[in-house]
Design a protein around this motif. Sequence first.
Motif, PDB file in Angstrom:
ATOM      1  N   LEU A  52       0.836  -1.206   0.000  1.00 43.49           N
ATOM      2  CA  LEU A  52       0.000   0.000   0.000  1.00 43.49           C
ATOM      3  C   LEU A  52       0.869   1.252   0.000  1.00 43.49           C
ATOM      4  CD1 LEU A  52      -2.776  -0.994   2.580  1.00 43.49           C
ATOM      5  CD2 LEU A  52      -2.838  -1.151   0.089  1.00 43.49           C
ATOM      6  N   ALA A  53       0.376   2.297  -0.613  1.00 42.95           N
ATOM      7  CA  ALA A  53       1.130   3.547  -0.707  1.00 42.95           C
ATOM      8  C   ALA A  53       1.159   4.275   0.631  1.00 42.95           C
ATOM      9  CB  ALA A  53       0.521   4.454  -1.775  1.00 42.95           C
ATOM     10  N   THR A  54       2.298   4.845   0.956  1.00 44.06           N
ATOM     11  CA  THR A  54       2.418   5.654   2.160  1.00 44.06           C
ATOM     12  C   THR A  54       1.951   7.076   1.848  1.00 44.06           C
ATOM     13  OG1 THR A  54       4.671   6.348   1.592  1.00 44.06           O
ATOM     14  CG2 THR A  54       4.428   4.335   2.924  1.00 44.06           C
ATOM     15  N   GLY A  55       1.805   7.881   2.892  1.00 47.16           N
ATOM     16  CA  GLY A  55       1.414   9.269   2.683  1.00 47.16           C
ATOM     17  C   GLY A  55       2.442  10.031   1.873  1.00 47.16           C
ATOM     18  N   ALA A  56       3.723   9.700   2.074  1.00 45.08           N
ATOM     19  CA  ALA A  56       4.788  10.371   1.325  1.00 45.08           C
ATOM     20  C   ALA A  56       4.658  10.096  -0.171  1.00 45.08           C
ATOM     21  CB  ALA A  56       6.150   9.892   1.836  1.00 45.08           C
ATOM     22  N   GLY A 117      -8.479   5.554   6.239  1.00 48.39           N
ATOM     23  CA  GLY A 117      -7.543   4.566   5.727  1.00 48.39           C
ATOM     24  C   GLY A 117      -6.239   4.487   6.486  1.00 48.39           C
ATOM     25  N   VAL A 118      -5.272   3.784   5.894  1.00 49.09           N
ATOM     26  CA  VAL A 118      -3.976   3.589   6.543  1.00 49.09           C
ATOM     27  C   VAL A 118      -2.991   4.720   6.231  1.00 49.09           C
ATOM     28  CG1 VAL A 118      -4.228   1.090   6.572  1.00 49.09           C
ATOM     29  CG2 VAL A 118      -3.112   2.174   4.617  1.00 49.09           C
ATOM     30  N   SER A 119      -3.289   5.501   5.195  1.00 46.82           N
ATOM     31  CA  SER A 119      -2.426   6.629   4.842  1.00 46.82           C
ATOM     32  C   SER A 119      -3.215   7.634   4.017  1.00 46.82           C
ATOM     33  CB  SER A 119      -1.194   6.155   4.062  1.00 46.82           C
ATOM     34  OG  SER A 119      -1.572   5.489   2.871  1.00 46.82           O
ATOM     35  N   PHE A 120      -2.719   8.876   3.978  1.00 47.92           N
ATOM     36  CA  PHE A 120      -3.390   9.903   3.176  1.00 47.92           C
ATOM     37  C   PHE A 120      -2.437  11.060   2.906  1.00 47.92           C
ATOM     38  CE2 PHE A 120      -3.929  11.657   7.417  1.00 47.92           C
ATOM     39  CZ  PHE A 120      -3.757  13.026   7.217  1.00 47.92           C
ATOM     40  N   ALA A 121      -2.822  11.877   1.925  1.00 45.42           N
ATOM     41  CA  ALA A 121      -2.107  13.122   1.625  1.00 45.42           C
ATOM     42  C   ALA A 121      -3.140  14.105   1.104  1.00 45.42           C
ATOM     43  CB  ALA A 121      -1.006  12.889   0.595  1.00 45.42           C
ATOM     44  N   GLN A 122      -3.036  15.366   1.473  1.00 41.24           N
ATOM     45  CA  GLN A 122      -4.023  16.361   1.038  1.00 41.24           C
ATOM     46  C   GLN A 122      -3.446  17.762   1.061  1.00 41.24           C
ATOM     47  OE1 GLN A 122      -6.449  15.650   4.848  1.00 41.24           O
ATOM     48  NE2 GLN A 122      -6.898  17.798   4.411  1.00 41.24           N
ATOM     49  N   ARG A 206     -12.289   6.044  -7.221  1.00 38.33           N
ATOM     50  CA  ARG A 206     -11.520   4.903  -6.692  1.00 38.33           C
ATOM     51  C   ARG A 206     -10.615   4.360  -7.788  1.00 38.33           C
ATOM     52  NH1 ARG A 206     -11.445  -0.508  -7.033  1.00 38.33           N
ATOM     53  NH2 ARG A 206     -13.394  -0.622  -8.215  1.00 38.33           N
ATOM     54  N   LYS A 207      -9.362   4.159  -7.430  1.00 41.21           N
ATOM     55  CA  LYS A 207      -8.414   3.498  -8.327  1.00 41.21           C
ATOM     56  C   LYS A 207      -7.669   2.467  -7.487  1.00 41.21           C
ATOM     57  CE  LYS A 207      -4.711   4.142 -11.692  1.00 41.21           C
ATOM     58  NZ  LYS A 207      -3.836   5.114 -12.407  1.00 41.21           N
ATOM     59  N   GLY A 208      -8.022   1.199  -7.663  1.00 41.32           N
ATOM     60  CA  GLY A 208      -7.415   0.152  -6.855  1.00 41.32           C
ATOM     61  C   GLY A 208      -7.746   0.330  -5.391  1.00 41.32           C
ATOM     62  N   THR A 209      -6.730   0.473  -4.563  1.00 45.20           N
ATOM     63  CA  THR A 209      -6.929   0.620  -3.117  1.00 45.20           C
ATOM     64  C   THR A 209      -6.957   2.081  -2.680  1.00 45.20           C
ATOM     65  OG1 THR A 209      -4.529   0.397  -2.810  1.00 45.20           O
ATOM     66  CG2 THR A 209      -5.857  -1.601  -2.591  1.00 45.20           C
ATOM     67  N   SER A 210      -6.915   2.995  -3.642  1.00 45.67           N
ATOM     68  CA  SER A 210      -6.900   4.429  -3.333  1.00 45.67           C
ATOM     69  C   SER A 210      -8.242   5.088  -3.666  1.00 45.67           C
ATOM     70  CB  SER A 210      -5.796   5.137  -4.124  1.00 45.67           C
ATOM     71  OG  SER A 210      -4.536   4.582  -3.877  1.00 45.67           O
TER      72      SER A 210
END
Length: 238
Positions: A52-56, A117-122, A206-210
Amino acid sequence: MRSLPRAAALLTAAAVLPLALTACSSDDTTDAAKSSAGKSSAAKSEDPDAGLATGARLKKALAPASFFGAGYSVDKSAARDTGTTYQEPTSDPAAVTKPDCAKLGGTSWIALTGDEGVSFAQNDYMNADTTADIAQEIDEFRGTTATTVMKHLVRAVAACPTYKDADTKSEVKVSGKATAGLGDDAYTVTLTDSVWDNGTTLIAVRKGTSVVTVMSTDGHDNGAATAGKLAKRVTDSL
């Protein structure tokens, strides 16, 4: 075959025994190493956040300042992400059945679903001249949770035909519809109010898990054109 003297034979047998023991010990060590490696591999495969992608990483997928054009500057106080670590996901079922509809008026309006979720960026870009506001966010979820989040969003919006604007105290009308051509699944929400100069468009993709969410009040079309372009830009960057 030449026979060895008894003493020599005993010495030879004694010499062979340690070798046999050594070989046995070597096999045990190899088995132990394999077992340890197997456990380590299993532990990695059982990591719910693996891949899974991290916030970074999500932060890099957000649209850059150049996308927003003249007059827009980032609101540094609203720029956040989870960095290189993951957080424990949460879900609030009550948020879907009895949503806080006023959250549709915020930049992190995906909170309406009660899912985190487990990570985010905004971040959020504002235009001081026109007071227009454009926000973008990406949230990462485990397994098939992103699909569930989209379903929760549809249900929550359906339960929010209107809400009261916190600033003007007027009634905001809410309408939502499925949107084709963006990611694996997309939903658009339009907010209008008779006392506003322009409405607001919210798009979740939604794109995959994001799950990408954007908000726009830019332009004279309830922010629709800008929201659509931003949603595509961010989604394509994932």
